[in-house]
Every structure is written in C-alpha cells, then in structure tokens.
Write an enzyme that holds these catalytic residues in place. Structure first.
Site, PDB file in Angstrom:
ATOM      1  N   ASP A  22       0.777  -1.249   0.000  1.00 37.44           N
ATOM      2  CA  ASP A  22       0.000   0.000   0.000  1.00 37.44           C
ATOM      3  C   ASP A  22       0.811   1.304   0.000  1.00 37.44           C
ATOM      4  OD1 ASP A  22      -1.444  -2.201   0.871  1.00 37.44           O
ATOM      5  OD2 ASP A  22      -2.238  -1.246   2.654  1.00 37.44           O
ATOM      6  N   ASP A 101       0.942  -5.005  17.967  1.00 38.36           N
ATOM      7  CA  ASP A 101       1.561  -5.019  19.300  1.00 38.36           C
ATOM      8  C   ASP A 101       2.043  -6.425  19.675  1.00 38.36           C
ATOM      9  OD1 ASP A 101      -0.559  -6.482  20.328  1.00 38.36           O
ATOM     10  OD2 ASP A 101      -1.374  -4.837  21.544  1.00 38.36           O
TER      11      ASP A 101
HETATM   12  C1  FRU Z   1      -3.848  -3.806   2.649  1.00 35.85           C
HETATM   13  C2  FRU Z   1      -3.259  -4.199   3.995  1.00 35.85           C
HETATM   14  C3  FRU Z   1      -3.721  -3.265   5.096  1.00 35.85           C
HETATM   15  C4  FRU Z   1      -2.638  -3.405   6.124  1.00 35.85           C
HETATM   16  C5  FRU Z   1      -1.403  -3.552   5.267  1.00 35.85           C
HETATM   17  C6  FRU Z   1      -0.355  -4.470   5.837  1.00 35.85           C
HETATM   18  O1  FRU Z   1      -3.102  -4.294   1.590  1.00 35.85           O
HETATM   19  O2  FRU Z   1      -3.572  -5.545   4.305  1.00 35.85           O
HETATM   20  O3  FRU Z   1      -5.012  -3.563   5.598  1.00 35.85           O
HETATM   21  O4  FRU Z   1      -2.551  -2.303   6.976  1.00 35.85           O
HETATM   22  O5  FRU Z   1      -1.837  -4.051   4.012  1.00 35.85           O
HETATM   23  O6  FRU Z   1       0.808  -4.459   5.048  1.00 35.85           O
END
Ligand code: FRU
Length: 538
Positions: A22, A101
């Site tokens: 992301d 956590d």
């Molecule tokens: C979306 C996601 C989010 C999370 C992140 C972890 O692709 O699964 O929900 O915060 O990627 O890398």
C-alpha cells in the site's frame, strides 16, 4: 541488468528491490511530495513491514530516503501497517498508522516529524502516548480487524474525525473516532458507515469532491458545493470500491446515493477493474487537485517474484474529480507524466476495416503512452445482449479472437512479431434493452508463453454515449504493466503481464479491429516514454 530484468518498470514507481504494498500517508509539504509505502526490507514477499519513504517535486521522479517509521515501541513492535497523514493547524504534518503489538493486536499510533524545518521530513518521532486507540473489552473491537486510519477532517464543531477499517462478523465497518487535539480519541457510538456481507474494510478513504469542475478541495470542506466519496478496499474481493453520497457532519453519517446493500456488488463502482488495491488520495493544495495513488500487485508466481527479487509497483498518480453527471469519478494520469513523452507519432484519420491490424511504428513499444479514439457508425450492427452478464465474464467469453458486429477493436500491446504473445485492450459494443452498451476489456489470456502467470481477463461496462461521443482509450505501457483509461478516464483497467518474447525492443503495438464492421480512428497519438528517476539522487 535489463536483459535479466525485463519486467522492471521505467516510470511506474518501485524501489530497487523487495516487496511493496500500500501507498501510505501521501502529503505535500514545503514544495515536496512525500510518498510512504508498505515495504519489506528483507525480501520479495510480504513481511517485516516498515514505512519506506520517497520524495518528489513532480510525482514522477522520486528520491528514496531512509524508512520513516519502523518497529521500535511495544505498540508497533510486530509491524508498522497502513495509515494516513493529516496536516494539522500551523502546517504540521502528523501520521496515524496501525501498529501490531506484542499480542498481535492491531492498534493505532501517531508519529510527528522531528524537525519541521526539514522539507524532507526524514525523521519521525512516535508519541509516548501510543497506542492512541486500541481494541478493549468495552469497545468490543475485533483486535485482528482494526486498521488503516484515514486522514483526519475537521467538523464544524472544531473536532477532528477519522475512520478506521473494521468488521463485525461479515459486516464491513468504518469505525469513527473524534478528537479535539488529535491525541485523545473517542470512539463514536455509530460508525460513519457499514454494510453487511462485505467483509473487512481495509484502507478506507473519505473525502469531498466538487459537484462541478475538476479542482480538488481540502479534506475538511463540507458545503452545498460538494459530494463525499467513501472508498473501501474489500479484503474478500481484493478490489477498491467507492460510493458517492452525502455527508452530514452533525449526525456524522454518510448516506450513499447507491450503496452496497441496495446494489449487487458488480454494480458498485471501482477505481480500477484490473489489478489495483489499497489506494489512497490526498489534496495537493499547491495545484488544487486531489491525487489518487494505488498499489498494483504482481500476477506472477511467488517463486518468480523471489527469483526477480521484487514484487509490487504503484500506478501513475491520478488526478480525480466528479463527472458532471454526478454518478461517477473521473481519473486521469497527472499531467507531469507527459514530461516523459518523446518522439510523437500521429496518424491522420483512418478507417480500420473489419479484420485489420495496423502496427504503430516509431515508438518504443515496451515503454510508451498511446492515445487512440474511435468513431463508431452503423450502431445497428452491434450484437444484441439478451441478459445482463458480469462484464468481466463477458470479456473473457468474448475475448480478442471472438468477432462481433461492432468489436472487438482497440490496441494490441506487448505483441510479439508472430503474435504468439499479446495483451489486448479493446471495446465491444452491444445493444441491450434497445440501448448501446459499451464493454471495455483487458485480455491477458495470450500475454505470455509462461503459463505460471495469472492471465485472467478483466473488464467493465463504460458509460459512453457512442452516438454523440468519441470512444477513447489511453494506455500507459511500461515493461510489465498496462494501465488503461477508457472513455477519457471513466473506467480504468490495470494489468500486469510478463511476456517472454515481446520484451524490450522486441515488443510491438498495433491498432486492431476484429469486428465485422469498420470503425474510424479519429485520433492516434503515441509517444515513447523516457525513463523516470524512480530511485534518483537529490
Ligand atoms: C492492505 C493491507 C492493510 C494493512 C497492510 C499491511 O493491503 O492488508 O489492511 O494495513 O496491508 O501491510
């Protein structure tokens, strides 16, 4: 080198190696754009997640900095997951992000720049008050489904609001929190919005768009001049869906014009009908536009990702605004990407007869930007569609080689000389309930001789009135990605392809018409694209 790495992109964002997902916390500060993103410093698969950091003056050329946020406190020791930036009073950026956590619970943390006079915002300090929000026995939040805080917006009461993605059983929820000081947060009794059966809502995004015009507005603006957009990334579907509606900031409720509960999921609008997920917007106040960033995962096997040493890219940042119909958003690559265009190729108006295939010569076909527009007459030649069918299924049943009265016509990209390999992006026109219905497809089924890749066909219907409008297509082609915009940005399809023959200077592009009726090309403009500095020096 480029022979061993034919799939690395030249102008779609990616770091030198390893896994990315992301885009996180995009913001503009003191003349620089900041991009953070989910990154595994240790390999080409997901894990060990930190916030990597790059900066840019133009959203096209990027300079990497050290990771901004990485596990360092109990509240994020098992990972620093997605989140967003907010510009607080006095032009002070703050980042809210999800930490994992020691109990593997998802909690929300805040970080601030150490030195506000550093335009690079290199160092981030975490609050000793972290976590600011966490699942408890009182609030009954699901500790493994509580993540991805949005940017904050101010209500008329002067309080900040954010939403956080969650679910209760299979009901997707946007949990609402409010705060006076951005530190002490109170969970609202009612979520901003929720919908049964949609599963976990990842990476929510909530923002206003002007009813009229293309300018973007500040995330806190709410007036009669705007509508609101709620985007959620559905974990169950792995797609980004958005709803347009009205936000009442006294009741803190979002009421969509057409929501998940009233519609079949295939009728809910998506930012992109291809490979695209976990997107996020930000308001670029310098240029008064709202910009959308998104993650494009690989379609290759994990074994191939490990072999090539990297996985994941981002799309070209897109400017987004509300279409004048009020019924959908329009997306268009940021204008800055056009600085990479060189050696234009233009065609005069040309009739493309049924069955014809014309090479688009003079561009570097593996690294190009192509715009083509079609005029369609003889509407009565279109095939009749008796019953509504999922457009993606229709695109795969009626692929590139299936002729009809009107279409398929469009572009063949990443084509090998003997057409053993090609990816095709095309339109096909139907008559459905006495009206024209335009299907927009990206067909990957012949994209590679390597069958380890996922070569699923993608598609959507697109709301273009072909009696009065030209049917346009723009494709940004970049070694292993084809990012296509149909109908001037009414629908986008991004696909990942891994040709074995049609690589680098062996790739070709064609305009084609495999229907039985002629169509007219009213415009063809194609450019070779220069390499961007994706990991350049300051
Ligand atoms: C979306 C996601 C989010 C999370 C992140 C972890 O692709 O699964 O929900 O915060 O990627 O890398």
């Amino acid at each position: 080198d480029s022979f061993k790495q034919p799939y690395r992109t030249a102008y779609h964002f990616q770091p030198p190696k390893n896994w990315i997902n992301d885009p996180n916390g995009p913001l503009s500060y003191k003349g620089l754009y900041h991009l953070f993103y989910q990154y595994n410093p240790k390999g080409a698969v997901w894990g060990n997640i930190v916030w990597a950091h790059s900066v840019s003056t133009d959203l096209v050329n990027w300079t990497p900095l050290d990771p901004a946020i990485f596990p360092s406190q109990p509240s994020d020791i098992n990972g620093c997951w997605s989140g967003s930036a907010t510009i607080l009073h006095g032009n002070k950026p703050a980042i809210l992000y999800t930490g994992i956590d020691p109990m593997n619970h998802q909690v929300q943390n805040i970080a601030y720049p150490k030195n506000l006079s550093d335009p690079f915002l290199r160092e981030w300090i975490k609050s000793p008050k972290n976590p600011l929000m966490e699942p408890t026995s009182e609030n009954k939040i699901n500790a493994s489904s509580f993540r991805d805080p949005t940017s904050g917006w101010l209500g008329k009461d002067g309080n900040w609001r954010i939403i956080i993605g969650s679910k209760r059983n299979t009901r997707g929820i946007a949990i609402l929190y409010k705060s006076k000081d951005f530190i002490n947060w109170i969970k609202s009794k009612h979520p901003l919005h929720s919908a049964k059966g949609t599963g976990m809502w990842e990476c929510p995004d909530f923002f206003p768009v002007l009813k009229i015009g293309r300018f973007g507005v500040d995330t806190s603006l709410n007036s009669d001049d705007v509508r609101h957009v709620l985007k959620v990334s559905l974990d169950d579907k792995k797609h980004d869906y958005y709803l347009i509606g009205t936000y009442n900031d006294e009741k803190d409720k979002f009421v969509p014009d057409k929501g998940f509960e009233e519609e079949n999921i295939e009728q809910i609008l998506r930012y992109d009908y291809g490979k695209y997920y976990a997107s996020k917007t930000f308001f670029d106040d310098g240029k008064n536009r709202r910009i959308l960033l998104g993650w494009v995962n690989e379609s290759s096997s994990v074994a191939d990702d490990i072999k090539k040493g990297w996985s994941g890219i981002h799309t070209i940042p897109r400017t987004i605004w509300l279409h004048k119909s009020g019924k959908q958003l329009i997306q268009w690559p940021v204008v800055e990407v056009e600085k990479l265009r060189v050696n234009p190729v233009k065609w005069p108006t040309k009739i493309l007869k049924g069955g014809e295939l014309f090479p688009i010569n003079g561009v570097t076909a593996a690294q190009a930007d192509v715009e083509i527009s079609f005029e369609v007459n003889n509407i009565r030649e279109a095939e009749v569609l008796d019953k509504w069918t999922d457009p993606q299924i229709l695109c795969s049943q009626k692929g590139t080689s299936v002729k009809s009265g009107l279409g398929p016509f469009g572009l063949l990209v990443f084509a090998s000389k003997g057409l053993q390999e090609f990816t095709s992006v095309f339109f096909r026109i139907f008559i459905y309930q006495q009206k024209n219905l335009v299907l927009f497809c990206s067909d990957q089924s012949r994209s590679s001789l390597n069958k380890d890749n996922d070569m699923t066909t993608y598609g959507t219907f697109i709301d273009v009135d072909i009696l009065h409008e030209k049917l346009s297509l723009r494709s940004l082609i970049d070694h292993s990605v084809v990012e296509s915009f149909g109908g001037e940005g009414k629908a986008c399809i991004t696909s990942r392809v891994y040709p074995t023959l049609a690589i680098n200077d062996k790739a070709l592009i064609y305009a084609f018409n495999n229907g039985t009726t002629n169509v007219k090309i009213t415009r063809l403009s194609a450019w070779s694209m220069k390499k961007a500095q994706l990991n350049g020096n300051l």
